[in-house]
Design a protein around this motif. Structure first.
Motif: not given
Length: 76
Positions: A2-25
């Motif tokens: 469960x801790x692993x799942x929560x850690x992955x969910x916690x990283x989701x906003x940063x990964x999404x932001x990174x994806x859109x920044x790379x997409x814009x570039x």
């Protein structure tokens, strides 16, 4: 587990932001076609569609007639 799942969910906003920044570039690097190129390639696509339509019309007609004649011969 469960801790692993929560850690992955916690990283989701940063990964999404990174994806859109790379997409814009990447979108800034794209070379977009000018209107003349768009018209030319559109004309090629439309002509190809009509050529294939004509080809399939002839093939369908020939095969249809052949199958009909075959049924007529075998049906007698």
């Amino acid at each position: 587990m469960a801790d692993n799942f929560i850690a992955k969910v916690g990283q989701w906003p940063a990964q999404t932001r990174s994806y859109f920044e790379e997409l814009q570039q990447e979108m800034r690097r794209v070379t977009w076609p000018n209107p003349k190129q768009v018209r030319a390639t559109t004309a090629v696509v439309i002509a190809t569609i009509f050529a294939f339509a004509g080809y399939f019309l002839v093939v369908d007609f020939v095969l249809g007639r052949s199958i009909t004649k075959l049924y007529d011969v075998l049906g007698k």
